[in-house]
Design an enzyme around this catalytic site. Structure first.
Site, mmCIF file in Angstrom:
data_model
loop_
_atom_site.group_PDB
_atom_site.id
_atom_site.type_symbol
_atom_site.label_atom_id
_atom_site.label_comp_id
_atom_site.label_asym_id
_atom_site.label_seq_id
_atom_site.Cartn_x
_atom_site.Cartn_y
_atom_site.Cartn_z
ATOM 1 N N THR A 198 -5.321 2.718 -7.750
ATOM 2 C CA THR A 198 -6.752 2.867 -6.971
ATOM 3 C C THR A 198 -7.563 3.793 -7.327
ATOM 4 O OG1 THR A 198 -5.710 1.653 -4.965
ATOM 5 C CG2 THR A 198 -7.887 2.657 -4.705
ATOM 6 N N LYS A 203 -7.676 -0.575 -10.104
ATOM 7 C CA LYS A 203 -8.299 -1.374 -8.755
ATOM 8 C C LYS A 203 -9.362 -0.450 -8.456
ATOM 9 C CE LYS A 203 -7.396 -2.925 -4.222
ATOM 10 N NZ LYS A 203 -7.864 -1.841 -3.167
ATOM 11 N N SER A 234 0.855 -1.164 0.047
ATOM 12 C CA SER A 234 0.096 -0.106 -0.129
ATOM 13 C C SER A 234 0.793 1.236 0.018
ATOM 14 C CB SER A 234 -0.825 0.024 1.251
ATOM 15 O OG SER A 234 -1.467 1.310 1.543
ATOM 16 N N TYR A 263 -2.011 5.835 -4.940
ATOM 17 C CA TYR A 263 -3.139 7.036 -5.146
ATOM 18 C C TYR A 263 -2.522 8.024 -5.823
ATOM 19 C CZ TYR A 263 -6.160 4.699 -1.501
ATOM 20 O OH TYR A 263 -6.713 3.836 -0.656
ATOM 21 N N HIS A 268 -13.119 -1.775 -2.687
ATOM 22 C CA HIS A 268 -12.367 -1.286 -1.603
ATOM 23 C C HIS A 268 -12.592 -2.267 -0.269
ATOM 24 C CE1 HIS A 268 -9.378 2.126 -1.312
ATOM 25 N NE2 HIS A 268 -9.114 1.638 0.042
HETATM 26 C C1 FMN Z 1 -7.524 -1.913 6.751
HETATM 27 C C2 FMN Z 1 -7.327 -1.819 5.228
HETATM 28 C C3 FMN Z 1 -6.504 -0.847 4.631
HETATM 29 C C4 FMN Z 1 -6.827 -0.726 3.177
HETATM 30 N N1 FMN Z 1 -5.766 0.216 2.678
HETATM 31 C C5 FMN Z 1 -6.150 0.202 1.351
HETATM 32 C C6 FMN Z 1 -5.166 0.796 0.581
HETATM 33 O O1 FMN Z 1 -4.207 1.678 1.135
HETATM 34 N N2 FMN Z 1 -5.274 1.091 -0.705
HETATM 35 C C7 FMN Z 1 -6.114 0.450 -1.329
HETATM 36 O O2 FMN Z 1 -6.237 0.417 -2.769
HETATM 37 N N3 FMN Z 1 -6.958 -0.322 -1.029
HETATM 38 C C8 FMN Z 1 -6.860 -0.531 0.430
HETATM 39 N N4 FMN Z 1 -7.813 -1.268 1.034
HETATM 40 C C9 FMN Z 1 -8.656 -2.236 0.263
HETATM 41 C C10 FMN Z 1 -8.138 -3.575 -0.110
HETATM 42 O O3 FMN Z 1 -7.118 -3.501 -1.047
HETATM 43 C C11 FMN Z 1 -9.099 -4.428 -0.593
HETATM 44 O O4 FMN Z 1 -9.812 -3.910 -1.685
HETATM 45 C C12 FMN Z 1 -10.080 -5.201 0.426
HETATM 46 O O5 FMN Z 1 -9.511 -5.188 1.630
HETATM 47 C C13 FMN Z 1 -10.560 -6.573 -0.121
HETATM 48 O O6 FMN Z 1 -11.530 -6.719 0.700
HETATM 49 P P1 FMN Z 1 -11.153 -8.146 2.015
HETATM 50 O O7 FMN Z 1 -10.621 -7.265 3.130
HETATM 51 O O8 FMN Z 1 -12.776 -8.497 2.149
HETATM 52 O O9 FMN Z 1 -10.394 -9.313 1.416
HETATM 53 C C14 FMN Z 1 -7.743 -1.380 2.458
HETATM 54 C C15 FMN Z 1 -8.677 -2.420 3.220
HETATM 55 C C16 FMN Z 1 -8.491 -2.610 4.483
HETATM 56 C C17 FMN Z 1 -9.239 -3.416 5.111
HETATM 57 C C1 COI Z 2 -5.337 5.840 4.442
HETATM 58 C C2 COI Z 2 -6.809 5.133 3.683
HETATM 59 C C3 COI Z 2 -7.008 5.987 2.264
HETATM 60 C C4 COI Z 2 -6.044 3.849 3.181
HETATM 61 C C5 COI Z 2 -7.363 2.933 2.597
HETATM 62 O O1 COI Z 2 -7.417 2.845 1.516
HETATM 63 C C6 COI Z 2 -8.234 2.318 3.491
HETATM 64 O O2 COI Z 2 -8.211 2.472 4.649
HETATM 65 O O3 COI Z 2 -9.203 1.481 3.032
#
Ligand code: FMN
Ligand code: COI
Length: 343
Positions: A152, A216, A104, A126, A240
């Site tokens: 993203t 994504k 990330s 991003y 997401h």
């Molecule tokens: C704690 C957390 C942080 C995330 N941070 C990002 C991120 O920084 N960038 C991003 O594109 N997606 C982020 N996502 C989304 C994940 O890439 C992903 O789409 C999602 O967690 C998939 O679903 P799942 O947790 O049910 O497997 C985040 C998700 C979670 C749970």
């Molecule tokens: C700092 C956030 C934008 C990171 C993220 O994508 C999330 O927490 O779902």
């Protein structure tokens, strides 16, 4: 609680409740968060028999990576909220599982330090209004050995995370910073999610890096078509993890139309709610080339660091191979939509 919720429950027991909620939570009423998992629960398999499936061969080719199984670690921010060794432990676990980690942009460890673990990496981006800074971040990721950029596109504004609001959780604990947001000058930037971002960002990114670019956060087939027309190397069907638009379609329900629109021109990945080998099989049968997993990796990390991450990935690949054998499939390509029904 279904067995697939067990790792989450155990992670809840070991984490600070505020940090657990920051990782586990979704946007708004969390209907999309739960909807992702529910969409898998609704499906049933209609296996084929007497096909001599043999020992399954899960090998998969994705942009910049040859994988032993079609499973990729989704980019998730803030791994040091889950475990003090953070993304280094995640990288070690992914390397041990011979997997692929999407770092990330909001990791709490510098991409260069994650790369030291030897894990195969993609880098999630991003695009920032400060394009010079964004280009520097991409150059850092490329120099560190990341093999693709995952752009993203589902975050023109931030989702409203109700659990964080309830806890008034706005800042990382002292000592944790998003090291990939440090510019050449050493100064840390705040993340800007840019409401003005358009498709020209893909062309700009293409002009900045020679790495493959995946987008994504696509749910609509028209956007999948546009993505391919803009020359992307892959599309990730994602909402997401239910953290952006509450009420958005479950990713599994969005998948078939995106697969049709992409028509085999680039790989299609899916994330959101994949919790078991059977879930992965269902997504592959409905046309995904690979799945990404987010929270399960965080729970493995929280519970046992690198070993926990490795176990999550190994178990998922083993369970997928087992389910494929039972469904009569030798390779992921043998998994076809007719194997999946909603009774
Ligand atoms: C704690 C957390 C942080 C995330 N941070 C990002 C991120 O920084 N960038 C991003 O594109 N997606 C982020 N996502 C989304 C994940 O890439 C992903 O789409 C999602 O967690 C998939 O679903 P799942 O947790 O049910 O497997 C985040 C998700 C979670 C749970
Ligand atoms: C700092 C956030 C934008 C990171 C993220 O994508 C999330 O927490 O779902």
């Amino acid at each position: 609680m279904t067995p697939s919720r067990e790792p989450e429950r155990r992670a809840r027991d070991v984490l600070d409740p505020v940090h657990f909620d920051a990782l586990a939570g979704g946007a708004g009423s969390e209907r999309t968060l739960t909807g992702n998992e529910d969409a898998f629960v609704r499906r049933r398999l209609r296996p084929r028999v007497l096909r001599g499936p043999g020992t399954p061969d899960l090998s998969t080719h994705l942009p910049g990576a040859r994988l032993a199984a079609p499973v990729v670690v989704a980019p998730t921010a803030f791994h040091r909220l889950a475990h003090r060794a953070g993304e280094v432990a995640t990288g070690e676990g992914v390397a041990a599982a011979h997997g692929l980690l999407t770092v990330s942009m909001m990791a709490t460890t510098a991409v260069e330090d994650i790369a030291e673990t030897g894990a195969a990496l993609w880098f999630q981006l991003y695009v920032q209004p400060d394009r010079a800074f964004t280009a520097d971040v991409v150059a850092r990721a490329e120099a560190a050995g990341c093999r693709a950029i995952v752009l993203t596109v589902d975050s023109p504004v931030r989702g409203r995370h109700v659990r964080d609001e309830r806890h008034r959780f706005t800042d990382l604990p002292a000592g944790l910073v998003c090291e990939n947001m440090r510019g050449r000058d050493g100064r840390l930037r705040d993340l800007v999610v840019d409401p003005d971002l358009g498709w020209d960002a893909v062309a700009w990114l293409r002009g900045t890096t020679s790495l493959p670019v995946l987008v994504k956060g696509v749910l609509h087939p028209a956007d999948a078509r546009l993505a391919v027309e803009h020359g992307v190397d892959g599309v990730v069907v994602s909402n997401h993890g239910g953290r952006q638009l509450d009420g958005a379609l479950a990713t599994l329900d969005a998948l078939p139309a995106v697969v049709d629109a992409v028509a085999g021109r680039v790989p299609v990945l899916l994330d959101g709610g994949v919790r078991s080998g059977v879930d992965a099989l269902v997504a592959l049968a409905l046309g995904a080339d690979a799945v990404m997993v987010g929270r399960p990796v965080l729970w493995g990390l929280a519970l046992s660091g690198a070993d926990g991450v490795r176990a999550v990935l190994d178990d998922l690949a083993d369970a997928l191979a087992h389910a494929m054998a039972l469904a009569g499939a030798h390779r992921p390509a043998d998994l076809t939509p007719d194997l999946v029904v909603v009774p």
